[in-house]
Design a protein around this motif. Structure first.
Motif, PDB file in Angstrom:
ATOM      1  N   ASN A 115       0.824  -1.214   0.000  1.00 26.47           N
ATOM      2  CA  ASN A 115       0.000   0.000   0.000  1.00 26.47           C
ATOM      3  C   ASN A 115       0.854   1.257   0.000  1.00 26.47           C
ATOM      4  OD1 ASN A 115      -1.896  -1.950   0.416  1.00 26.47           O
ATOM      5  ND2 ASN A 115      -2.908  -0.939   2.116  1.00 26.47           N
ATOM      6  N   CYS A 116       1.926   1.243   0.750  1.00 26.16           N
ATOM      7  CA  CYS A 116       2.782   2.424   0.868  1.00 26.16           C
ATOM      8  C   CYS A 116       3.539   2.697  -0.427  1.00 26.16           C
ATOM      9  CB  CYS A 116       3.765   2.251   2.017  1.00 26.16           C
ATOM     10  SG  CYS A 116       2.950   1.953   3.597  1.00 26.16           S
ATOM     11  N   ILE A 117       3.917   1.658  -1.112  1.00 23.97           N
ATOM     12  CA  ILE A 117       4.669   1.797  -2.357  1.00 23.97           C
ATOM     13  C   ILE A 117       3.750   2.127  -3.527  1.00 23.97           C
ATOM     14  CG2 ILE A 117       5.942   0.430  -4.090  1.00 23.97           C
ATOM     15  CD1 ILE A 117       7.726   1.411  -1.843  1.00 23.97           C
ATOM     16  N   THR A 118       2.537   1.605  -3.527  1.00 27.58           N
ATOM     17  CA  THR A 118       1.679   1.754  -4.708  1.00 27.58           C
ATOM     18  C   THR A 118       0.669   2.885  -4.616  1.00 27.58           C
ATOM     19  OG1 THR A 118       0.079   0.133  -3.894  1.00 27.58           O
ATOM     20  CG2 THR A 118       1.887  -0.684  -5.309  1.00 27.58           C
ATOM     21  N   PHE A 119       0.485   3.476  -3.450  1.00 26.26           N
ATOM     22  CA  PHE A 119      -0.496   4.563  -3.352  1.00 26.26           C
ATOM     23  C   PHE A 119       0.141   5.877  -3.782  1.00 26.26           C
ATOM     24  CE2 PHE A 119      -2.424   8.167  -1.206  1.00 26.26           C
ATOM     25  CZ  PHE A 119      -3.710   8.061  -1.697  1.00 26.26           C
ATOM     26  N   ASN A 120      -0.517   6.533  -4.711  1.00 23.94           N
ATOM     27  CA  ASN A 120      -0.131   7.879  -5.123  1.00 23.94           C
ATOM     28  C   ASN A 120      -1.354   8.780  -5.005  1.00 23.94           C
ATOM     29  OD1 ASN A 120       2.555   7.359  -5.914  1.00 23.94           O
ATOM     30  ND2 ASN A 120       1.846   6.520  -7.852  1.00 23.94           N
ATOM     31  N   CYS A 121      -1.246   9.816  -4.189  1.00 26.27           N
ATOM     32  CA  CYS A 121      -2.336  10.784  -4.120  1.00 26.27           C
ATOM     33  C   CYS A 121      -2.346  11.595  -5.421  1.00 26.27           C
ATOM     34  CB  CYS A 121      -2.177  11.690  -2.900  1.00 26.27           C
ATOM     35  SG  CYS A 121      -0.776  12.837  -3.022  1.00 26.27           S
ATOM     36  N   GLU A 122      -3.335  12.454  -5.577  1.00 23.71           N
ATOM     37  CA  GLU A 122      -3.452  13.247  -6.800  1.00 23.71           C
ATOM     38  C   GLU A 122      -2.233  14.139  -7.022  1.00 23.71           C
ATOM     39  OE1 GLU A 122      -5.971  13.154  -4.458  1.00 23.71           O
ATOM     40  OE2 GLU A 122      -7.178  11.710  -5.576  1.00 23.71           O
ATOM     41  N   ARG A 123      -1.643  14.643  -5.933  1.00 18.64           N
ATOM     42  CA  ARG A 123      -0.465  15.512  -6.074  1.00 18.64           C
ATOM     43  C   ARG A 123       0.666  14.797  -6.811  1.00 18.64           C
ATOM     44  NH1 ARG A 123       0.305  18.111  -0.081  1.00 18.64           N
ATOM     45  NH2 ARG A 123      -1.671  19.224  -0.029  1.00 18.64           N
ATOM     46  N   ILE A 124       0.794  13.505  -6.554  1.00 16.73           N
ATOM     47  CA  ILE A 124       1.851  12.717  -7.188  1.00 16.73           C
ATOM     48  C   ILE A 124       1.390  12.224  -8.560  1.00 16.73           C
ATOM     49  CG2 ILE A 124       3.383  10.712  -6.961  1.00 16.73           C
ATOM     50  CD1 ILE A 124       3.640  12.942  -4.717  1.00 16.73           C
ATOM     51  N   GLU A 125       0.233  11.608  -8.578  1.00 12.69           N
ATOM     52  CA  GLU A 125      -0.303  11.001  -9.806  1.00 12.69           C
ATOM     53  C   GLU A 125      -0.354  12.017 -10.955  1.00 12.69           C
ATOM     54  OE1 GLU A 125      -2.213   7.612 -11.738  1.00 12.69           O
ATOM     55  OE2 GLU A 125      -1.418   7.717  -9.722  1.00 12.69           O
ATOM     56  N   ASP A 126      -0.808  13.232 -10.666  1.00 11.80           N
ATOM     57  CA  ASP A 126      -0.954  14.253 -11.705  1.00 11.80           C
ATOM     58  C   ASP A 126       0.382  14.722 -12.274  1.00 11.80           C
ATOM     59  OD1 ASP A 126      -3.666  14.066 -11.339  1.00 11.80           O
ATOM     60  OD2 ASP A 126      -3.841  15.924 -10.178  1.00 11.80           O
ATOM     61  N   ARG A 127       1.467  14.497 -11.570  1.00 13.11           N
ATOM     62  CA  ARG A 127       2.775  14.929 -12.046  1.00 13.11           C
ATOM     63  C   ARG A 127       3.466  13.867 -12.917  1.00 13.11           C
ATOM     64  NH1 ARG A 127       1.827  17.868  -7.578  1.00 13.11           N
ATOM     65  NH2 ARG A 127       2.747  19.951  -7.450  1.00 13.11           N
ATOM     66  N   LEU A 128       2.966  12.649 -12.878  1.00 11.62           N
ATOM     67  CA  LEU A 128       3.545  11.586 -13.695  1.00 11.62           C
ATOM     68  C   LEU A 128       3.111  11.733 -15.148  1.00 11.62           C
ATOM     69  CD1 LEU A 128       2.873   8.517 -11.352  1.00 11.62           C
ATOM     70  CD2 LEU A 128       5.085   9.622 -11.760  1.00 11.62           C
ATOM     71  N   THR A 129       4.013  11.457 -16.056  1.00 12.93           N
ATOM     72  CA  THR A 129       3.635  11.444 -17.468  1.00 12.93           C
ATOM     73  C   THR A 129       2.804  10.187 -17.728  1.00 12.93           C
ATOM     74  OG1 THR A 129       5.546  10.155 -18.190  1.00 12.93           O
ATOM     75  CG2 THR A 129       5.818  12.579 -18.081  1.00 12.93           C
ATOM     76  N   GLU A 130       2.179  10.155 -18.874  1.00  9.25           N
ATOM     77  CA  GLU A 130       1.387   8.973 -19.254  1.00  9.25           C
ATOM     78  C   GLU A 130       2.268   7.728 -19.270  1.00  9.25           C
ATOM     79  OE1 GLU A 130      -1.978   7.003 -19.812  1.00  9.25           O
ATOM     80  OE2 GLU A 130      -1.917   9.177 -19.573  1.00  9.25           O
ATOM     81  N   MET A 131       3.480   7.863 -19.797  1.00 11.66           N
ATOM     82  CA  MET A 131       4.403   6.726 -19.861  1.00 11.66           C
ATOM     83  C   MET A 131       4.833   6.296 -18.455  1.00 11.66           C
ATOM     84  SD  MET A 131       7.353   6.296 -22.691  1.00 11.66           S
ATOM     85  CE  MET A 131       8.799   6.968 -21.897  1.00 11.66           C
ATOM     86  N   GLN A 132       5.095   7.240 -17.566  1.00 14.25           N
ATOM     87  CA  GLN A 132       5.466   6.914 -16.182  1.00 14.25           C
ATOM     88  C   GLN A 132       4.308   6.219 -15.469  1.00 14.25           C
ATOM     89  OE1 GLN A 132       6.538  10.955 -15.114  1.00 14.25           O
ATOM     90  NE2 GLN A 132       8.683  10.344 -14.802  1.00 14.25           N
ATOM     91  N   ARG A 133       3.089   6.718 -15.691  1.00 13.50           N
ATOM     92  CA  ARG A 133       1.907   6.093 -15.069  1.00 13.50           C
ATOM     93  C   ARG A 133       1.750   4.656 -15.548  1.00 13.50           C
ATOM     94  NH1 ARG A 133      -0.629  10.997 -14.743  1.00 13.50           N
ATOM     95  NH2 ARG A 133      -1.336  10.962 -16.883  1.00 13.50           N
ATOM     96  N   ALA A 134       1.908   4.442 -16.855  1.00 14.16           N
ATOM     97  CA  ALA A 134       1.785   3.082 -17.415  1.00 14.16           C
ATOM     98  C   ALA A 134       2.851   2.164 -16.810  1.00 14.16           C
ATOM     99  CB  ALA A 134       1.902   3.118 -18.934  1.00 14.16           C
TER     100      ALA A 134
END
Length: 169
Positions: A115-134
Protein backbone atom coordinates in the motif's frame (compact mmCIF):
# COMPACT_ATOMS: atom_id res chain seq x y z
CA UNK A 1 -7.11 -5.55 26.03
CA UNK A 2 -3.67 -6.32 24.62
CA UNK A 3 -1.49 -3.37 23.57
CA UNK A 4 -0.66 -2.86 19.90
CA UNK A 5 3.01 -3.55 20.63
CA UNK A 6 2.13 -6.97 22.04
CA UNK A 7 0.01 -7.75 18.95
CA UNK A 8 2.96 -6.69 16.78
CA UNK A 9 5.38 -9.01 18.58
CA UNK A 10 2.86 -11.88 18.37
CA UNK A 11 2.60 -11.31 14.61
CA UNK A 12 6.38 -11.27 14.24
CA UNK A 13 6.68 -14.56 16.14
CA UNK A 14 3.98 -16.14 13.97
CA UNK A 15 5.77 -15.19 10.74
CA UNK A 16 9.06 -16.45 12.21
CA UNK A 17 7.36 -19.76 13.05
CA UNK A 18 5.98 -20.12 9.52
CA UNK A 19 9.37 -19.24 8.03
CA UNK A 20 11.21 -21.77 10.21
CA UNK A 21 8.74 -24.48 9.12
CA UNK A 22 9.49 -23.97 5.45
CA UNK A 23 11.36 -26.85 3.75
CA UNK A 24 14.99 -25.82 3.12
CA UNK A 25 14.84 -26.76 -0.57
CA UNK A 26 12.29 -23.96 -1.12
CA UNK A 27 14.56 -21.25 0.28
CA UNK A 28 16.52 -20.46 -2.92
CA UNK A 29 13.35 -19.71 -4.92
CA UNK A 30 11.85 -17.80 -2.00
CA UNK A 31 15.00 -15.65 -1.74
CA UNK A 32 14.86 -15.04 -5.49
CA UNK A 33 11.25 -13.87 -5.22
CA UNK A 34 12.07 -11.68 -2.22
CA UNK A 35 14.83 -10.03 -4.27
CA UNK A 36 12.35 -9.48 -7.12
CA UNK A 37 9.85 -7.97 -4.69
CA UNK A 38 12.45 -5.54 -3.33
CA UNK A 39 13.62 -4.55 -6.82
CA UNK A 40 10.05 -3.90 -7.95
CA UNK A 41 9.41 -1.70 -4.91
CA UNK A 42 12.61 0.24 -5.49
CA UNK A 43 11.69 0.74 -9.16
CA UNK A 44 8.26 2.08 -8.22
CA UNK A 45 9.82 4.38 -5.64
CA UNK A 46 12.28 5.67 -8.27
CA UNK A 47 9.43 6.44 -10.66
CA UNK A 48 7.71 8.74 -8.17
CA UNK A 49 11.03 10.24 -7.12
CA UNK A 50 11.19 11.80 -10.60
CA UNK A 51 8.27 14.01 -9.58
CA UNK A 52 9.73 14.74 -6.13
CA UNK A 53 7.11 12.69 -4.31
CA UNK A 54 9.12 12.74 -1.08
CA UNK A 55 8.84 16.50 -0.62
CA UNK A 56 5.11 16.44 -1.43
CA UNK A 57 4.55 13.67 1.12
CA UNK A 58 6.62 15.50 3.73
CA UNK A 59 4.67 18.72 3.14
CA UNK A 60 1.32 17.03 3.73
CA UNK A 61 2.59 15.21 6.82
CA UNK A 62 1.59 11.74 5.69
CA UNK A 63 -2.19 12.23 5.86
CA UNK A 64 -2.66 9.06 3.79
CA UNK A 65 -0.78 7.10 6.47
CA UNK A 66 -3.31 7.40 9.30
CA UNK A 67 -4.46 3.77 8.91
CA UNK A 68 -0.92 2.49 8.33
CA UNK A 69 -0.83 -0.01 11.20
CA UNK A 70 -2.47 -2.59 8.96
CA UNK A 71 -0.17 -2.09 5.96
CA UNK A 72 2.79 -4.29 6.92
CA UNK A 73 1.89 -7.72 5.59
CA UNK A 74 3.19 -11.08 6.66
CA UNK A 75 5.06 -11.26 3.34
CA UNK A 76 6.73 -7.88 4.00
CA UNK A 77 7.90 -9.15 7.36
CA UNK A 78 9.08 -12.42 5.80
CA UNK A 79 11.39 -10.47 3.48
CA UNK A 80 13.00 -8.85 6.54
CA UNK A 81 13.54 -12.31 8.01
CA UNK A 82 14.99 -13.73 4.79
CA UNK A 83 17.47 -10.86 4.60
CA UNK A 84 18.17 -10.92 8.33
CA UNK A 85 17.59 -7.17 8.17
CA UNK A 86 17.21 -5.37 11.50
CA UNK A 87 13.53 -5.08 12.26
CA UNK A 88 12.15 -1.68 13.22
CA UNK A 89 9.94 -1.04 16.25
CA UNK A 90 6.61 0.60 15.26
CA UNK A 91 5.77 3.91 16.91
CA UNK A 92 2.24 3.16 18.05
CA UNK A 93 0.45 6.18 19.43
CA UNK A 94 2.10 8.77 17.18
CA UNK A 95 -1.28 9.73 15.69
CA UNK A 96 -0.19 8.77 12.18
CA UNK A 97 1.23 5.66 10.65
CA UNK A 98 3.20 3.75 13.33
CA UNK A 99 5.99 3.23 10.80
CA UNK A 100 6.45 6.97 10.24
CA UNK A 101 9.15 8.63 12.34
CA UNK A 102 9.77 12.40 12.45
CA UNK A 103 12.47 12.04 9.79
CA UNK A 104 10.57 9.63 7.51
CA UNK A 105 9.56 6.02 7.11
CA UNK A 106 11.19 3.47 9.40
CA UNK A 107 11.53 1.12 6.43
CA UNK A 108 13.78 1.47 3.39
CA UNK A 109 11.74 1.59 0.16
CA UNK A 110 12.56 -2.03 -0.72
CA UNK A 111 10.88 -3.25 2.48
CA UNK A 112 7.84 -0.96 2.57
CA UNK A 113 4.36 -2.48 2.35
CA UNK A 114 2.48 -2.77 -0.92
CA UNK A 115 0.00 0.00 0.00
CA UNK A 116 2.78 2.42 0.87
CA UNK A 117 4.67 1.80 -2.36
CA UNK A 118 1.68 1.75 -4.71
CA UNK A 119 -0.50 4.56 -3.35
CA UNK A 120 -0.13 7.88 -5.12
CA UNK A 121 -2.34 10.78 -4.12
CA UNK A 122 -3.45 13.25 -6.80
CA UNK A 123 -0.47 15.51 -6.07
CA UNK A 124 1.85 12.72 -7.19
CA UNK A 125 -0.30 11.00 -9.81
CA UNK A 126 -0.95 14.25 -11.70
CA UNK A 127 2.78 14.93 -12.05
CA UNK A 128 3.54 11.59 -13.69
CA UNK A 129 3.64 11.44 -17.47
CA UNK A 130 1.39 8.97 -19.25
CA UNK A 131 4.40 6.73 -19.86
CA UNK A 132 5.47 6.91 -16.18
CA UNK A 133 1.91 6.09 -15.07
CA UNK A 134 1.79 3.08 -17.41
CA UNK A 135 5.16 1.86 -16.11
CA UNK A 136 4.01 2.41 -12.54
CA UNK A 137 0.83 0.35 -12.94
CA UNK A 138 2.71 -2.39 -14.78
CA UNK A 139 5.11 -2.51 -11.82
CA UNK A 140 2.16 -2.69 -9.45
CA UNK A 141 0.77 -5.72 -11.32
CA UNK A 142 4.18 -7.41 -11.15
CA UNK A 143 4.36 -6.66 -7.44
CA UNK A 144 0.96 -8.31 -6.87
CA UNK A 145 2.11 -11.37 -8.80
CA UNK A 146 5.28 -11.61 -6.75
CA UNK A 147 3.39 -11.30 -3.43
CA UNK A 148 1.04 -14.06 -4.59
CA UNK A 149 3.87 -16.40 -5.54
CA UNK A 150 5.57 -15.88 -2.17
CA UNK A 151 2.31 -16.58 -0.32
CA UNK A 152 1.92 -19.83 -2.31
CA UNK A 153 4.91 -21.33 -0.45
CA UNK A 154 2.89 -21.45 2.77
CA UNK A 155 -0.13 -23.54 3.76
CA UNK A 156 -3.65 -22.17 3.38
CA UNK A 157 -3.92 -18.46 3.98
CA UNK A 158 -1.19 -18.39 6.62
CA UNK A 159 0.80 -15.65 4.84
CA UNK A 160 -2.18 -13.59 3.74
CA UNK A 161 -3.00 -10.30 5.37
CA UNK A 162 -1.36 -7.84 7.70
CA UNK A 163 0.89 -8.67 10.63
CA UNK A 164 -1.70 -6.88 12.80
CA UNK A 165 -4.73 -8.36 11.00
CA UNK A 166 -6.08 -9.93 14.20
CA UNK A 167 -5.66 -6.70 16.15
CA UNK A 168 -8.77 -4.65 17.00
CA UNK A 169 -9.00 -1.45 14.93
Amino acid sequence: MKELGAHWHDGVREVERLFMGLPKEQLPRLRELADQLKALKENLQELVAWVDAGSHCAACGGACCVAGKFHVSRVDLLVYLLDRAPLFEPLFGNGLCPYLAPDGCLMPAAYRPFNCITFNCERIEDRLTEMQRAAFYQGERELKRCYGEIRSFFPGNSMHGAVLADCPA
